[in-house]
Each structure stands twice: as structure tokens, then as C-alpha cells.
Design an enzyme around this catalytic site. Structure first.
Site, short mmCIF file in Angstrom:
data_model
loop_
_atom_site.label_atom_id
_atom_site.label_comp_id
_atom_site.label_asym_id
_atom_site.label_seq_id
_atom_site.Cartn_x
_atom_site.Cartn_y
_atom_site.Cartn_z
N ASN A 116 27.49 16.44 -19.94
CA ASN A 116 27.37 17.17 -21.19
C ASN A 116 28.56 16.93 -22.10
OD1 ASN A 116 25.84 19.13 -22.68
ND2 ASN A 116 27.42 20.63 -22.21
N GLY A 118 28.94 14.52 -24.44
CA GLY A 118 28.71 13.74 -25.66
C GLY A 118 28.68 14.58 -26.93
N LYS A 129 26.36 17.59 -28.46
CA LYS A 129 25.01 17.12 -28.77
C LYS A 129 23.95 18.01 -28.11
CE LYS A 129 22.30 12.90 -28.55
NZ LYS A 129 22.30 11.54 -28.04
N GLY A 221 34.09 8.04 -19.90
CA GLY A 221 32.76 7.64 -19.45
C GLY A 221 32.27 8.50 -18.29
N HIS A 222 30.95 8.42 -17.98
CA HIS A 222 30.42 9.31 -16.94
C HIS A 222 30.80 8.88 -15.53
CE1 HIS A 222 27.32 6.24 -17.15
NE2 HIS A 222 26.89 6.69 -18.30
N ASN A 250 21.96 12.59 -17.78
CA ASN A 250 22.54 12.87 -19.10
C ASN A 250 21.83 14.05 -19.73
OD1 ASN A 250 24.00 10.58 -18.62
ND2 ASN A 250 22.92 9.29 -20.11
N ASP A 252 21.08 14.57 -22.67
CA ASP A 252 20.14 14.24 -23.76
C ASP A 252 18.89 13.50 -23.26
OD1 ASP A 252 21.07 11.70 -23.23
OD2 ASP A 252 21.79 11.29 -25.26
N LYS A 391 18.61 9.64 -28.77
CA LYS A 391 19.83 8.97 -29.22
C LYS A 391 19.95 8.95 -30.73
CE LYS A 391 21.19 7.70 -25.08
NZ LYS A 391 22.23 8.55 -24.46
#
Length: 503
Positions: A116, A118, A129, A221-222, A250, A252, A391
Site C-alpha cells: 500500500n 504507492g 492511491k 520497491g515491494h 498490490n 491497486d 494504473k
């Protein structure tokens, strides 16, 4: 790995001086590492509070380890040998249709983690987001909470939701989850690491103090998930609660719902790590893919591909699947890897330019790259419906439309849709930002019978518009097209400065 970044005498230089025939790159590696260590020590010393300093020191150690790995890989100029890359053998990619029915009692051993971190900057948002309203006034987070609540109440289990935030989204997320206080769901949040950006020219960190401006830092980064889970204590907390499996995705990706069949398959196959992959289409040419490299299953990201092989990588013929970033991880195996073997994820160098035009780099890693560290790790080829990322505003239009309805927070394709595939939607730059998108659609059109929509230029849609077949709307430079209320467009190309009444 050093216990602390506080200055120490056994510097990298000692090793460099002792070697008589040392090539330039290796020598500069030692110098760069020493310079970075000194800078990081200085950063650590800017923190006054002992507890905070200790946590920050641990974070900078992890960064320093990543940085030294980057230097040594650069010195050896380690690139993948393209000729050794094979498609994975059939037993490494299991078709979803072959999975057995599931025993719902396994859910008591599951936890769900959403990445979470982003920001919705590409869509013109300023905050997290996941706070974007995507369907029926519900946000990404609302939908996830609704799904897991439904799971918990239906099966009388206690699947916790864990949110990995970044320093960019942490405050936002804490504010949002307050409203779920009375739900049938436990929510845990933890912050992923905050690493310093590096000047490309000098290989020194951008920030001068630990609380320097946000723009000098980045979430790495993840792939940072494993480090952050460990250091935050969340991994040990989950194991203490008897949780054995973690489903990661992710925030999203609206298709990433808990799937009991995949969990069952993971248990039956004694796999420590499963990556959900799905068939590649022309729209997915940048997605990472699973490969066989010298007999080992690996994730290959577009950033790792040499320029002369980019077209090969994008080809749907050679690489037929891509990584959805829906991952299933055995928590005990994760603890073993972290404590005994160490997690060495492929480094992705992400070049950026600062507001004042300076070239910087961010060293990042991808969560899926961990697949090489686990036993019986493999991919499961899942239906496309498990990969529905938002996206951009074209994706958002599809999700908000009548193509999908909601059931317990889960998106379901409208049974009246005649085709299994969803329409292709391409909205131009005028629709790029969320504020513009909202202004240009008085109401989301009916698109149940749409195949393809392209819109470019200054276009506005009225209420109750219906789009069918292939619709292309092009407003030329300096012109505006208004689609009136109640209009039906079927297989139409509109261009110029039309007021739709002229049709």
C-alpha cells in the site's frame, strides 16, 4: 554485515591497498563504499533520540548492504547471459484449472498483506492511491476490507489484513483505517524502509540529515517487503498467532482476492512460494516473467533485460506469461531464509531526475524475485480476472462501468456481457488526471456492448451515453467535442469540432 554504521577502522581501503593487481572498477568500488559508509554514519549521527537512532541505523545498514551489492555487481558487470534463459518447464507453471477443491479450514492459517505504498501521482493524486474511490463510492481499501470481512464471517475465521505502507502513504493510511474500527477484521500496518536517493555522479546520498526533505528519500520497491516484515516484528507476530501462509498483492489490483484453491494447492504441493502468473497480451509487454536460468526458476524484469534483447522480452511468443505480483508465501520458510540464508534479490536500478535537474538513482528490488530462495517454488497460471490493476484513468473507466458489479467487495463481470474479454479503452492526455476524468464524464457511459474506445483531445461526455462496438472520438487541436445526454454511439468515428447534434 556490520552491526552498526558507526565509523570503524577496518575500512574497505585496507583491502584495496593490499592487492597489487587490482582493476580500476574494483578499486573505485572500495572507495565508493567507504565514502558511502562515512556519509551514512554522519546521517545516523543526526538522530538525537536513541531509540529512533537505533531503528534508523538498522535501516541504513540494510541500505548499505544493498549498495555494496550494487557496487560489486557493477564492478563484475554481471549481466544475465541471454542464451541461458529458457522458458520454465511445464511442471513449474501449474494451470489454475488443474487445482483441486479446497478445504476452507485452511483459512485459519492465512494472513493477507496489501502493498500500500504507492502514490497516485500518475493519475494526479497527492495522497495514497488506495484512497481513490473506484466503484460505488468505495475505495481500494474499502473493497479489500469488505472482501476479508466476508471471508471471516462466512467461514468463522480470523484472517488479518496487513498493510505495508511507505513514508509517503503511512499517515494517510492510518487516517483511513480508523473508520474500520468496528468491523470483523484486524488491521495491522507497518512502514516499509525509507532509503536515501544517490547522486549518480558521486554515488553519495542526497539527504544531509535523517529528517531531510522527503524528495531525497524513496521507498525501495515491494522487494523490501521481507526486510520490513522482519524488522517491524510483524513476521514474528504472525507466526506467534499460528499463521503459516501470507497472501501478498498490490492494493491497486482489484482482482487479487483470497483464493482457497491456490492456498490448498500450496499446502498439497508443499510449496514455500507461489507466484500467480497469467497469459500475456499485447498490453502486458512490460510485465516481469518467470524463466528457467541454469535450472533455477527466476523472475526476469524488463529493467534487467539488455537493450538488444528488449524486443525478445516483449514478444508474446517466447515469454507467454507475466507476473501478476499476487504471491503466496510460507511464513516459516520466510523466517528460515531471512535468518539463515539471507535474501539476495536482483537489484533494479531506477534512474530519476530531481526537480533541479540532477541525475539520481534509486536501488530497488521486486518481491517476486524471492522465488529463487524457496523450495518447490513455482507459478500458477491464473485467469485474467485475478489481474485487474488500476494504473490509469482508462482502467478506472472500465472498473467504474457497468461491465463490473460488486459482490462482497469483489468485482464480478456483468452476466449480460456477451464476450469473455473486457473492452479495450484508451483515453488521451486530457483524461490523464483524476480531476479531469471526473469533469469530462458527467456520468460513466453504458459500455456493456463496447469492444474498443479511443478518445483523444478535448472531449466531454453527457449523461446516459451508450457506447457500442468500436468508437473512436478525436477532437483536433483547439477543438472541442461534446457528446450530448442520452446519445448512443455504435461503431462510430467522430473527429473535428463536432457538436454531436450534427450527426
Amino acid at each position: 554485515m556490520a552491526d552498526s554504521l558507526m565509523p570503524r577502522s577496518d575500512s574497505f581501503n585496507a583491502r584495496v591497498r593490499g592487492a597489487s593487481h587490482i582493476d580500476f572498477k574494483t578499486a573505485t568500488t572500495g572507495v565508493a563504499a567507504k565514502a558511502m559508509r562515512n556519509e551514512l554514519s554522519a546521517l545516523v549521527n543526526t538522530v538525537k533520540d536513541p531509540e529512533t537512532r537505533k531503528a534508523f541505523d538498522t535501516e541504513m545498514q540494510s541500505f548499505f548492504y544493498l549498495f555494496t551489492r550494487y557496487l560489486s555487481e557493477r564492478a563484475r558487470s554481471q549481466e544475465l547471459n541471454w542464451d541461458l534463459i529458457q522458458s520454465p518447464s511445464e511442471d513449474k507453471i501449474v494451470p489454475y484449472s488443474k487445482l483441486s477443491p479446497a478445504d476452507a479450514s485452511n483459512l485459519s492459517k492465512l494472513a493477507v498483506l496489501k502493498v500500500n505504498g504507492g502514490l497516485g501521482t500518475s493519475m494526479g493524486m497527492t495522497g495514497a492511491k488506495s484512497a481513490l474511490e473506484v466503484k460505488n463510492d468505495m475505495t481500494f481499501l474499502d473493497l479489500t476490507v469488505r472482501q476479508i470481512e466476508h471471508l471471516n464471517t462466512t467461514h468463522r475465521v480470523d484472517v488479518p489484513l496487513i498493510l505495508m505502507t511507505s513514508f509517503n502513504t503511512h499517515e494517510d493510511t492510518l487516517r483511513i483505517i480508523k473508520k474500520y474500527a468496528n468491523q470483523q477484521l484486524r488491521i495491522t500496518t507497518f512502514n516499509q524502509s525509507r532509503y536515501p536517493r544517490i547522486y549518480k555522479e558521486t554515488l553519495l546520498p542526497c539527504p544531509r540529515t535523517a529528517d531531510d526533505d522527503k524528495k531525497h528519500w524513496y521507498p525501495p520497491g515491494h522487494g523490501d517487503l521481507y526486510n520490513a516484515l522482519m524488522h517491524s516484528g510483524v513476521l514474528d507476530q504472525l507466526l506467534a498467532e499460528g499463521k503459516e501462509y501470507l497472501f501478498v498483492s498490490n492494493s491497486d489490483n482489484l482482482g487479487a482476492v483470497v483464493d482457497e484453491k491456490i492456498l490448498q494447492h500450496m499446502i498439497d504441493s508443499q510449496s514455500e512460494f507461489i507466484m500467480e502468473v497469467t497469459d500475456k497480451t499485447k498490453a502486458d509487454i512490460k510485465g516481469g516473467t518467470l524463466i528457467d536460468y541454469e535450472g533455477q526458476i527466476r523472475l526476469l524484469e524488463v529493467a534487467q533485460v539488455p537493450n538488444e534483447h528488449i524486443e525478445d522480452f516483449k514478444s508474446v511468443r517466447k515469454f507467454k506469461i507475466f507476473n501478476t505480483n499476487n504471491l503466496w508465501i510460507n511464513l516459516r520458510a520466510l523466517k528460515r531464509v531471512m535468518e539463515n540464508e539471507g535474501m539476495e534479490l536482483d537489484i533494479i536500478v531506477n534512474p530519476k531526475t530531481t526537480d533541479d535537474g540532477q541525475a539520481v538513482i534509486q536501488l530497488e528490488t521486486a518481491a517476486g524475485a524471492a522465488i529463487k530462495h524457496f523450495n518447490n517454488a513455482h507459478g500458477v497460471n491464473v485467469p485474467r480476472s485475478r489481474f485487474l490493476p488500476v494504473k490509469n484513468c482508462s482502467d478506472l473507466l472500465l472498473i467504474k462501468s457497468d461491465i463490473y458489479s460488486l459482490e462482497h467487495g469483489q468485482l464480478v463481470i456483468n452476466p449480460n456481457r456477451m464476450f469473455e474479454t473486457t473492452p479495450v479503452i484508451k483515453l488521451g492526455d486530457h483524461f490523464k488526471k483524476i480531476q479531469q476524468f471526473q469533469k469530462r464524464f458527467k456520468k460513466i457511459p453504458t459500455i456493456i456492448e463496447l469492444d474498443h474506445l479511443t478518445v483523444t483531445g478535448d472531449v466531454y461526455f453527457g449523461r446516459n451515453v451508450t457506447l457500442r462496438g468500436t468508437v473512436i472520438i478525436v477532437a483536433n487541436e483547439g477543438q472541442r467535442i461534446d457528446i450530448p445526454d442520452g446519445c448512443v454511439l455504435e461503431n462510430r468515428l467522430l473527429s473535428g469540432n463536432l457538436n454531436m447534434i450534427e450527426l
